[in-house]
Scaffold this active site. Sequence first.
Site, PDB file in Angstrom:
ATOM      1  N   LYS A  90       0.887  -1.254  -0.037  1.00 50.45           N
ATOM      2  CA  LYS A  90      -0.071  -0.104  -0.014  1.00 50.45           C
ATOM      3  C   LYS A  90       1.000   1.220  -0.029  1.00 50.45           C
ATOM      4  O   LYS A  90       0.588   2.145  -0.744  1.00 50.45           O
ATOM      5  CB  LYS A  90      -0.935   0.079   1.171  1.00 50.45           C
ATOM      6  CG  LYS A  90      -2.075  -1.120   1.116  1.00 50.45           C
ATOM      7  CD  LYS A  90      -2.883  -1.311   2.372  1.00 50.45           C
ATOM      8  CE  LYS A  90      -3.725  -2.615   2.408  1.00 50.45           C
ATOM      9  NZ  LYS A  90      -4.502  -2.532   3.678  1.00 50.45           N
ATOM     10  N   GLN A 123      -4.149  -1.683  10.106  1.00 54.44           N
ATOM     11  CA  GLN A 123      -4.120  -2.919   9.196  1.00 54.44           C
ATOM     12  C   GLN A 123      -4.893  -3.924  10.184  1.00 54.44           C
ATOM     13  O   GLN A 123      -4.277  -4.326  11.234  1.00 54.44           O
ATOM     14  CB  GLN A 123      -2.721  -3.138   8.748  1.00 54.44           C
ATOM     15  CG  GLN A 123      -2.718  -4.267   8.060  1.00 54.44           C
ATOM     16  CD  GLN A 123      -3.255  -4.270   6.741  1.00 54.44           C
ATOM     17  OE1 GLN A 123      -3.001  -3.414   6.033  1.00 54.44           O
ATOM     18  NE2 GLN A 123      -3.903  -5.325   6.163  1.00 54.44           N
ATOM     19  N   ASP A 138     -10.073   3.544   5.482  1.00 54.46           N
ATOM     20  CA  ASP A 138     -10.611   2.335   4.993  1.00 54.46           C
ATOM     21  C   ASP A 138     -12.219   2.457   5.018  1.00 54.46           C
ATOM     22  O   ASP A 138     -12.879   1.677   4.778  1.00 54.46           O
ATOM     23  CB  ASP A 138     -10.103   1.226   5.950  1.00 54.46           C
ATOM     24  CG  ASP A 138      -9.128   0.267   5.294  1.00 54.46           C
ATOM     25  OD1 ASP A 138      -8.929   0.229   3.899  1.00 54.46           O
ATOM     26  OD2 ASP A 138      -8.511  -0.237   5.946  1.00 54.46           O
TER      27      ASP A 138
END
Lengths: 281, 281
Positions: free
Chosen positions: B52, B96, B119
């Site tokens: 990412k 994460q 997210d």
Amino acid sequence: MAQRLDGRRAAERVQEALRRRVDQLVSRGIVPKLVMLVSEADEISLGHVRRKARFARGAGLVAEIRTFRPSEGPGALRSAIGRLNEDDEVDAILVQLPLPAGWDEGDMLSHLRPDKDVDGLHPQNLGRIAFGRPRVWPCTARGIGELLELHEIGVRGKVACVIGRSPLVGWPIAQWFMAHGATVIQCHRQTPSIATWTKQADIVVSAAGAPGLVGAEEVRPGAVVIDVGITYTEDGPRGDVDPGAAARASWITPVPGGVGPMTVAMVAQNAVDLCAMRRGG
Amino acid sequence: MAQRLDGRRAAERVQEALRRRVDQLVSRGIVPKLVMLVSEADEISLGHVRRKARFARGAGLVAEIRTFRPSEGPGALRSAIGRLNEDDEVDAILVQLPLPAGWDEGDMLSHLRPDKDVDGLHPQNLGRIAFGRPRVWPCTARGIGELLELHEIGVRGKVACVIGRSPLVGWPIAQWFMAHGATVIQCHRQTPSIATWTKQADIVVSAAGAPGLVGAEEVRPGAVVIDVGITYTEDGPRGDVDPGAAARASWITPVPGGVGPMTVAMVAQNAVDLCAMRRGG
């Protein structure tokens, strides 16, 4: 011929059980209090909140109705919400929808304290649904759930076709069924052939507000039919489902007298749950 | 034979377009910054955040990886989130997942500032989805959406069968399809016969992480197949869908190289969107 899922009788049973819980809270000095905010200009909404207040009072809660003037604008309503958020005696706040034309409902609901949001519609509460752990389920969804449970109708492993995806009704209903183990087919305005899906469903839930949307032959034999729609026509109130579906269904909700009274009952039940959570009951 | 929905190539196109947007922001003195928090003990997660970061840097963002020690407990991670929430130079924060065993992910995500939640998994952001207006769609859902859009595959009026209902993947994907006008059939572990539904779907999306869950004959001719599952087996990575389905499908995502690269790309794209929203770009 289908058996009736009688929401009025079920709501009476809910009220009795609730009264016992409220009595226990009161004996410890905790009086559950529900406050509902409603436009003084909206007669239908006033009728709804009066029914909710009457039911809640019957269960022993303190239930207040406070009207607001649309002409004062959304700022005044936001302020009223702010004061109720701060008031330690208020356990549950309900903002009766719809709001006056042009007001942003999603924004208004986001000003509620999430732990006093009796309809479970604050964005954060809706989000908790995705994690499978709402504080309280939105009232219509919970009302349907209780109605099924009281009649010992299981959901897990069943196919539920839910028509409608409004954030206030269809969406939380679909989420409720999913959280309880049903495979959910969610239909809406852009679904080309809704009957394709209702015919394959063990449970049909229609929340479209479109009389006759689901035809009598469009549910499968033995299906459970939950009609959330209610439209006031010249011939009286009508649901989304052709009443002829009762000939094929195993269970069916009457309109009126099915989902409506259970939705009203769940306002009080959610209010007591929020009271118990916040004040440690 | 199906055409490939090539996620790697699509991600390259996303990166180019993003670089132009970032250049414009930088020319105005705004440098989009993404910070990712990851357990130092989780090699797979470290690999994900490195991918990412690499993609984001390739698009011109500042991307930082900060590791935490599981032994320090969730409190330390919460504090780290709090500092990033306050840091005006940080536009986007990613925690994460999965977190170390026993840590409450839903609770941890609720500590993110919603307008820095790259997210889109803060409960409030999930809730906004129900109102059809998320700040940003969760990355996997958005990645699939972009992949379809880049290949001019429409969704409105189509039937999408989504397998899986995890809050991080299956659930937002189903919501994305609904918001874009598809009729959604959401299947999961408690669905007795998933093939019944995949066979009726225009678009099959599998996010179960179960190799071979969808058989080659279980998609209908001409269907679009999106395989989100990826399981590392002795024979290499495998998706949920039998690759033989390519003989019937019109479009199919490879595994790996389909949804994965697009999910990675959407972290950077969401970060730039959040930067622009918060800093007025």
